[in-house]
Design a protein around this motif. Structure first.
Motif: not given
Ligand code: ZN
Length: 430
Positions: A219-224, A286-307
């Motif tokens: 996990h990386v920078a999930e919450d501040l 978890n109310n930790v915010g959402l990221a604009p992934y396009k500004s990070i990388t195009d190597k994005v996978l989708l997950g469920t985080d166990g939900m």
């Protein structure tokens, strides 16, 4: 052995071309599929060959989950925590770390079997899991692998090692990972998150990943809080710390969430080529915010985080959340949904092959064509349409029923283990 799918509407997962066809599906890890004009006559079929009628149904490549936690399976409906958490770190402390510390091998087995079934029935045939059970580490990965093998789904596992419970669980996590990867299983070296991983452990984890030619899954920078703790303790931000330690050189790494990154960290991510796992429902929960992934990388996978274990649901959630965060389109959300296959191919992950298929009983009110398939993907097709699922040429779900394990027995076992877990969580003080 060949499985024949008769009269299907086959959707090529890459070109989106829709073809009315029959398919020959070969069984085995190195086998594939071929589109054929007609099924061979009955007297030409070999022993063990089967024919499934797919008239009126869509057939396409099955799905994969880029970030799961089977350890959370028995949490559904559990009693309230001993203290109501007011922030992300308290959610970990009073819910997830309390739960995972109470897990025993039998409970892990039940969790993996039940989640494996949920994945299979939702058309998910590759599970990338991140596991934690600090007081039942030894054999935990082998237990999960065995359970997934029984269900018939492919997997890429890891144990999330950390310093949060001291030296014993840390060393046991390293030992379990080493034993699992040495045993020929495929997986990552798992770490929890920067704020629970000391420099010594980070160094050992990277060395272990290099030894087994794999990457990290963390996990990386999930919450501040992850950034704040890392800056306080190590004098730098999370991704900068990982880069300086050499973690970003491990190209198969999956860094989950990446919500709170600076411009410099985003540049480091993009330049490194490591992968990100996006889990918007968990982030909202978890109310930790959402990221604009396009500004990070195009190597994005989708997950469920166990939900949950439903990747069609994850894709829809990411599409809707992505309207506000990054103005995402049909094509990009579908690309992220399918990136798990590109990830698997790039790194030679076994078990994610063209003979992994899902049959969808999709009762569309409008025509499905190559041009409008993505509209059906976003607004129409969901897991209730999954009827039959094929993994490596073998039918694991047929007409909505598990073909590999006895679902009712597994769920009865899971309920028994869930009750035992909840009782323990009430008895043990956080
Ligand atoms: Zn996670």
């Amino acid at each position: 052995m060949t499985l024949y799918l008769k009269n299907a509407a086959f959707v090529d997962w890459q070109s989106l071309k829709v073809t009315g066809t029959c398919l020959a599906v070969e069984e085995g890890p190195q086998k594939g599929i071929s589109l054929i004009a007609a099924i061979p006559p009955q007297d030409k079929l070999a022993k063990g060959d089967r024919v499934l009628d797919c008239a009126g149904k869509l057939v396409t490549r099955s799905f994969g989950c880029g970030h799961h936690h089977i350890y959370s399976t028995l949490a559904r409906g559990m009693p309230a925590p001993q203290k109501v958490p007011v922030n992300f770190v308290e959610i970990l402390k009073y819910i997830w770390w309390h739960l995972d510390k109470c897990l025993e091998l039998e409970m892990i087995e039940a969790s993996a079997l039940a989640s494996g079934i949920f994945c299979a029935k939702n058309g998910v045939t590759l599970i990338i899991d991140h596991h934690a059970s600090p007081f039942a580490i030894k054999d935990s990965l082998f237990t999960i692998a065995k359970a997934f093998d029984r269900v018939g789904v492919s997997h890429l596992l890891c144990y999330e090692i950390s310093d949060r419970d001291g030296e014993g669980p840390r060393e046991a996590g390293l030992a379990e990972t080493d034993a699992f990867l040495t045993g020929g299983y495929q997986g990552h070296v798992g770490l929890h998150a920067s704020f629970t991983v000391g420099d010594g452990l980070l160094e050992k984890a990277i060395a272990l990943a290099k030894k087994h030619d794999t990457g990290l899954h963390m996990h990386v920078a999930e919450d501040l809080a992850d950034q704040e703790e890392t800056i306080t303790r190590y004098g730098r931000r999370v991704v900068e710390r990982l880069q300086q330690a050499g973690a970003l050189d491990l190209k198969t790494s999956i860094l989950s969430h990446c919500i709170h990154l600076s411009k410099h960290e985003k540049e480091l991510m993009r330049e490194s080529g490591v992968w990100v796992a996006q889990n918007v429902e968990s982030n909202q929960n978890n109310n930790v915010g959402l990221a604009p992934y396009k500004s990070i990388t195009d190597k994005v996978l989708l997950g469920t985080d166990g939900m949950h274990s439903d990747m069609l649901r994850s894709a829809k959630a990411a599409f809707l959340a992505g309207q506000a965060t990054e103005g995402i389109g049909f094509d990009e959300i579908y690309r992220r949904f399918r990136n798990v296959h590109r990830y698997a191919r790039e790194f030679g992950v076994r078990g994610d092959t063209e003979n992994n298929l899902v049959v969808l009983n999709y009762d569309a009110p409008t025509e499905v064509t190559s041009d409008n398939f993505l509209g059906h993907f976003v607004y129409g097709i969901d897991s209730r349409h999954v009827t039959t699922v094929i993994c490596q040429g073998k039918v694991i779900v047929e007409e909505g029923k598990m073909a590999t394990v006895h679902e009712a027995e597994v769920l009865a076992f899971a309920r028994e283990m869930g009750k035992r877990l909840w009782d323990k969580m009430q008895r043990v003080q956080v």
